[in-house]
Design an enzyme around this catalytic site. Sequence first.
Site, PDB file in Angstrom:
ATOM      1  N   ARG A  13      10.914 -75.682  58.271  1.00 53.13           N
ATOM      2  CA  ARG A  13      11.424 -74.487  57.598  1.00 53.13           C
ATOM      3  C   ARG A  13      11.019 -74.499  56.113  1.00 53.13           C
ATOM      4  O   ARG A  13      10.126 -73.768  55.706  1.00 53.13           O
ATOM      5  CB  ARG A  13      12.958 -74.418  57.768  1.00 53.13           C
ATOM      6  CG  ARG A  13      13.575 -73.072  57.413  1.00 53.13           C
ATOM      7  CD  ARG A  13      13.692 -72.803  55.942  1.00 53.13           C
ATOM      8  NE  ARG A  13      14.487 -73.801  55.231  1.00 53.13           N
ATOM      9  CZ  ARG A  13      14.572 -73.859  53.909  1.00 53.13           C
ATOM     10  NH1 ARG A  13      13.923 -72.987  53.141  1.00 53.13           N
ATOM     11  NH2 ARG A  13      15.293 -74.793  53.312  1.00 53.13           N
ATOM     12  N   ASP A  14      11.613 -75.372  55.347  1.00 52.56           N
ATOM     13  CA  ASP A  14      11.322 -75.372  53.906  1.00 52.56           C
ATOM     14  C   ASP A  14       9.853 -75.710  53.669  1.00 52.56           C
ATOM     15  O   ASP A  14       9.203 -75.153  52.784  1.00 52.56           O
ATOM     16  CB  ASP A  14      12.216 -76.402  53.200  1.00 52.56           C
ATOM     17  CG  ASP A  14      12.440 -76.082  51.734  1.00 52.56           C
ATOM     18  OD1 ASP A  14      11.668 -75.289  51.183  1.00 52.56           O
ATOM     19  OD2 ASP A  14      13.375 -76.635  51.136  1.00 52.56           O
ATOM     20  N   HIS A 205      19.244 -82.424  48.514  1.00 54.65           N
ATOM     21  CA  HIS A 205      18.029 -81.708  48.950  1.00 54.65           C
ATOM     22  C   HIS A 205      17.118 -81.687  47.716  1.00 54.65           C
ATOM     23  O   HIS A 205      17.266 -80.829  46.840  1.00 54.65           O
ATOM     24  CB  HIS A 205      18.439 -80.302  49.396  1.00 54.65           C
ATOM     25  CG  HIS A 205      17.318 -79.381  49.758  1.00 54.65           C
ATOM     26  ND1 HIS A 205      17.078 -78.965  51.051  1.00 54.65           N
ATOM     27  CD2 HIS A 205      16.384 -78.754  49.005  1.00 54.65           C
ATOM     28  CE1 HIS A 205      16.052 -78.130  51.070  1.00 54.65           C
ATOM     29  NE2 HIS A 205      15.614 -77.985  49.837  1.00 54.65           N
ATOM     30  N   HIS A 207      13.541 -81.433  45.894  1.00 58.06           N
ATOM     31  CA  HIS A 207      12.101 -81.162  45.821  1.00 58.06           C
ATOM     32  C   HIS A 207      11.520 -82.191  44.852  1.00 58.06           C
ATOM     33  O   HIS A 207      12.209 -82.658  43.949  1.00 58.06           O
ATOM     34  CB  HIS A 207      11.856 -79.712  45.392  1.00 58.06           C
ATOM     35  CG  HIS A 207      12.133 -78.741  46.504  1.00 58.06           C
ATOM     36  ND1 HIS A 207      11.146 -78.199  47.278  1.00 58.06           N
ATOM     37  CD2 HIS A 207      13.301 -78.261  46.994  1.00 58.06           C
ATOM     38  CE1 HIS A 207      11.686 -77.406  48.193  1.00 58.06           C
ATOM     39  NE2 HIS A 207      12.996 -77.429  48.047  1.00 58.06           N
ATOM     40  N   CYS A 238       8.982 -73.331  47.342  1.00 58.11           N
ATOM     41  CA  CYS A 238       9.898 -72.215  47.576  1.00 58.11           C
ATOM     42  C   CYS A 238       9.218 -70.941  47.111  1.00 58.11           C
ATOM     43  O   CYS A 238       8.707 -70.884  45.990  1.00 58.11           O
ATOM     44  CB  CYS A 238      11.213 -72.410  46.825  1.00 58.11           C
ATOM     45  SG  CYS A 238      12.309 -70.983  46.986  1.00 58.11           S
ATOM     46  N   ASN A 247       9.550 -80.590  49.353  1.00 59.81           N
ATOM     47  CA  ASN A 247      10.644 -81.556  49.349  1.00 59.81           C
ATOM     48  C   ASN A 247      10.026 -82.951  49.307  1.00 59.81           C
ATOM     49  O   ASN A 247       8.862 -83.130  49.638  1.00 59.81           O
ATOM     50  CB  ASN A 247      11.452 -81.452  50.656  1.00 59.81           C
ATOM     51  CG  ASN A 247      12.140 -80.136  50.780  1.00 59.81           C
ATOM     52  OD1 ASN A 247      11.543 -79.179  51.225  1.00 59.81           O
ATOM     53  ND2 ASN A 247      13.390 -80.074  50.388  1.00 59.81           N
TER      54      ASN A 247
HETATM   55  P1  HMG Z   1      17.978 -57.110  50.922  1.00 58.94           P
HETATM   56  O1  HMG Z   1      16.734 -56.308  50.741  1.00 58.94           O
HETATM   57  O2  HMG Z   1      18.943 -57.142  49.803  1.00 58.94           O
HETATM   58  O3  HMG Z   1      18.782 -56.768  52.262  1.00 58.94           O
HETATM   59  O4  HMG Z   1      17.557 -58.596  51.265  1.00 58.94           O
HETATM   60  P2  HMG Z   1      18.972 -55.500  53.135  1.00 58.94           P
HETATM   61  O5  HMG Z   1      20.177 -55.812  53.967  1.00 58.94           O
HETATM   62  O6  HMG Z   1      18.966 -54.279  52.264  1.00 58.94           O
HETATM   63  O7  HMG Z   1      17.685 -55.469  54.103  1.00 58.94           O
HETATM   64  C1  HMG Z   1      16.395 -55.111  53.682  1.00 58.94           C
HETATM   65  C2  HMG Z   1      15.452 -55.205  54.848  1.00 58.94           C
HETATM   66  O8  HMG Z   1      15.418 -56.541  55.360  1.00 58.94           O
HETATM   67  C3  HMG Z   1      15.854 -54.340  56.041  1.00 58.94           C
HETATM   68  O9  HMG Z   1      14.651 -53.971  56.715  1.00 58.94           O
HETATM   69  C4  HMG Z   1      16.612 -55.295  56.919  1.00 58.94           C
HETATM   70  O10 HMG Z   1      16.621 -54.919  58.279  1.00 58.94           O
HETATM   71  C5  HMG Z   1      15.822 -56.559  56.732  1.00 58.94           C
HETATM   72  P3  HMG Z   1      13.958 -52.538  56.486  1.00 58.94           P
HETATM   73  O11 HMG Z   1      15.033 -51.545  56.832  1.00 58.94           O
HETATM   74  O12 HMG Z   1      13.560 -52.512  55.025  1.00 58.94           O
HETATM   75  O13 HMG Z   1      12.797 -52.559  57.428  1.00 58.94           O
HETATM   76  N1  HMG Z   1      16.662 -57.746  56.950  1.00 58.94           N
HETATM   77  C6  HMG Z   1      16.408 -58.714  57.835  1.00 58.94           C
HETATM   78  N2  HMG Z   1      15.407 -58.864  58.734  1.00 58.94           N
HETATM   79  C7  HMG Z   1      15.462 -59.957  59.509  1.00 58.94           C
HETATM   80  N3  HMG Z   1      16.442 -60.883  59.433  1.00 58.94           N
HETATM   81  C8  HMG Z   1      17.429 -60.754  58.549  1.00 58.94           C
HETATM   82  C9  HMG Z   1      17.444 -59.629  57.711  1.00 58.94           C
HETATM   83  N4  HMG Z   1      18.285 -59.214  56.746  1.00 58.94           N
HETATM   84  C10 HMG Z   1      17.783 -58.047  56.296  1.00 58.94           C
HETATM   85  N5  HMG Z   1      18.395 -61.686  58.470  1.00 58.94           N
HETATM   86  C11 HMG Z   1      17.860 -60.776  52.202  1.00 58.94           C
HETATM   87  C12 HMG Z   1      18.498 -59.627  51.428  1.00 58.94           C
HETATM   88  C13 HMG Z   1      18.754 -62.000  52.030  1.00 58.94           C
HETATM   89  C14 HMG Z   1      17.766 -60.374  53.641  1.00 58.94           C
HETATM   90  C15 HMG Z   1      16.460 -61.018  51.612  1.00 58.94           C
HETATM   91  O14 HMG Z   1      16.594 -61.196  50.238  1.00 58.94           O
HETATM   92  C16 HMG Z   1      15.776 -62.207  52.223  1.00 58.94           C
HETATM   93  O15 HMG Z   1      15.476 -62.240  53.406  1.00 58.94           O
HETATM   94  N6  HMG Z   1      15.465 -63.204  51.388  1.00 58.94           N
HETATM   95  C17 HMG Z   1      14.737 -64.374  51.865  1.00 58.94           C
HETATM   96  C18 HMG Z   1      15.219 -65.526  51.132  1.00 58.94           C
HETATM   97  C19 HMG Z   1      14.566 -66.778  51.654  1.00 58.94           C
HETATM   98  O16 HMG Z   1      14.356 -66.946  52.853  1.00 58.94           O
HETATM   99  N7  HMG Z   1      14.254 -67.695  50.712  1.00 58.94           N
HETATM  100  C20 HMG Z   1      13.709 -68.950  51.072  1.00 58.94           C
HETATM  101  C21 HMG Z   1      14.736 -69.822  51.755  1.00 58.94           C
HETATM  102  S1  HMG Z   1      15.967 -70.480  50.656  1.00 58.94           S
HETATM  103  C22 HMG Z   1      15.239 -71.903  50.038  1.00 58.94           C
HETATM  104  O17 HMG Z   1      14.094 -72.188  50.323  1.00 58.94           O
HETATM  105  C23 HMG Z   1      16.097 -72.792  49.205  1.00 58.94           C
HETATM  106  C24 HMG Z   1      16.578 -74.036  49.941  1.00 58.94           C
HETATM  107  O18 HMG Z   1      15.497 -74.769  50.467  1.00 58.94           O
HETATM  108  C25 HMG Z   1      17.353 -74.915  48.959  1.00 58.94           C
HETATM  109  C26 HMG Z   1      16.550 -75.183  47.675  1.00 58.94           C
HETATM  110  O19 HMG Z   1      15.543 -75.900  47.734  1.00 58.94           O
HETATM  111  O20 HMG Z   1      16.951 -74.604  46.674  1.00 58.94           O
HETATM  112  C27 HMG Z   1      17.521 -73.678  51.087  1.00 58.94           C
HETATM  113 MG    MG Z   2      14.335 -76.208  49.403  1.00 57.88          MG
END
Ligand code: HMG
Ligand code: MG
Length: 303
Positions: A13-14, A205, A207, A238, A247
């Site tokens: 995933r990450d 966690h 990086h 990220c 990571n």
């Molecule tokens: P938004 O635009 O505010 O949400 O995004 P929305 O509810 O208005 O939805 C917008 C569009 O996204 C819509 O589609 C929804 O259907 C779709 P459209 O009508 O435009 O065609 N949608 C989805 N589609 C599939 N699955 C879903 C979903 N939700 C909405 N669950 C949202 C808010 C959170 C969805 C968006 O900002 C997002 O997906 N962000 C991705 C964030 C992400 O994945 N980041 C990387 C992972 S986190 C990370 O790596 C950190 C971590 O490793 C720890 C660290 O290292 O810090 C964990």
């Molecule tokens: Mg991460």
Amino acid sequence: MPRNVKIVEVGPRDGLQNEKTLVSTDVKAALINRLSDAGFVNIEAASFVSPKWVPQMADGADVMARITRRPGTQYSVLTPNMKGFEAAVAAGAEEVVIFGAASEAFSQRNINCAIAESIARFEPVAAAAKEAGLRLRGSISCSLGCPYQGEVPVHSVADVVRRMRELGCDEIDIADTIGVGTPVKVQEVMRAAAAEFPIERLSGHFHDTYGQALPNILASLEVGVGIFHASVAGLGGCPYAKGATGNVATEDVLYMLHGMGLYTGIDLDDVVRAGDLISQAIGRSNNSRVGKALLTKWASGPN
Ligand code: HMG
Ligand code: MG
């Protein structure tokens, strides 16, 4: 110091989420299967997020359908909202991960809302996870620093830990998204988090952007943390933290822990082979020093 350490493998995933070229579902599933066989009790397998935001994770449902489930391995997925949660349930995930941040600026860029708003969005997900009997994990980005805001006060991390505890999280990740933390600061943050949540259910966690992840793991162990995330071959970064590298490499963490006589239940050689496989499959250099060292040693024949 904990004698048994749980390693959560986050490479699928990450690690992969930041790859620009789409990695095929088959390659992702094969990687997860190799990692399951290596003995991980927990693998972060996919994200159910907007495919527009993170295109690489768009095939999460197919990945989950294609893997061979190993009894004893929990497969986790990221679920920022109910849409993600429903997909996670349909895919048969055993643990769902809500992910917030200790920095307002990062919360906005990563999940498009303020911290308080994110907690409100997580509420129904958390309640539904409890109702469905799934494990719930909370991840807190930028716990050691933010790419947009810089310093992140320790009390901001503790505050999000408390809110995630109130949501009913079984486990909480202290994430150093951009790898800027150093050992004494990490201990300070872990202690502050432990004042809000049982330390045996906190994880690190890290990086490895600044090469601090191993010392930070050692420092965390010293204050009682026994769960760490790592990514095979050091894959990753990220999408919302420019310049952030992967990571810490799982192979490097295992080598250190096993060398210290700590138990993980994971076969290091199997992980090295999995790291070689995925690095070759995506045409990327292997970022694990231990992985590269062992592969070189094996290639040079019996010693
Ligand atoms: P938004 O635009 O505010 O949400 O995004 P929305 O509810 O208005 O939805 C917008 C569009 O996204 C819509 O589609 C929804 O259907 C779709 P459209 O009508 O435009 O065609 N949608 C989805 N589609 C599939 N699955 C879903 C979903 N939700 C909405 N669950 C949202 C808010 C959170 C969805 C968006 O900002 C997002 O997906 N962000 C991705 C964030 C992400 O994945 N980041 C990387 C992972 S986190 C990370 O790596 C950190 C971590 O490793 C720890 C660290 O290292 O810090 C964990
Ligand atoms: Mg991460």
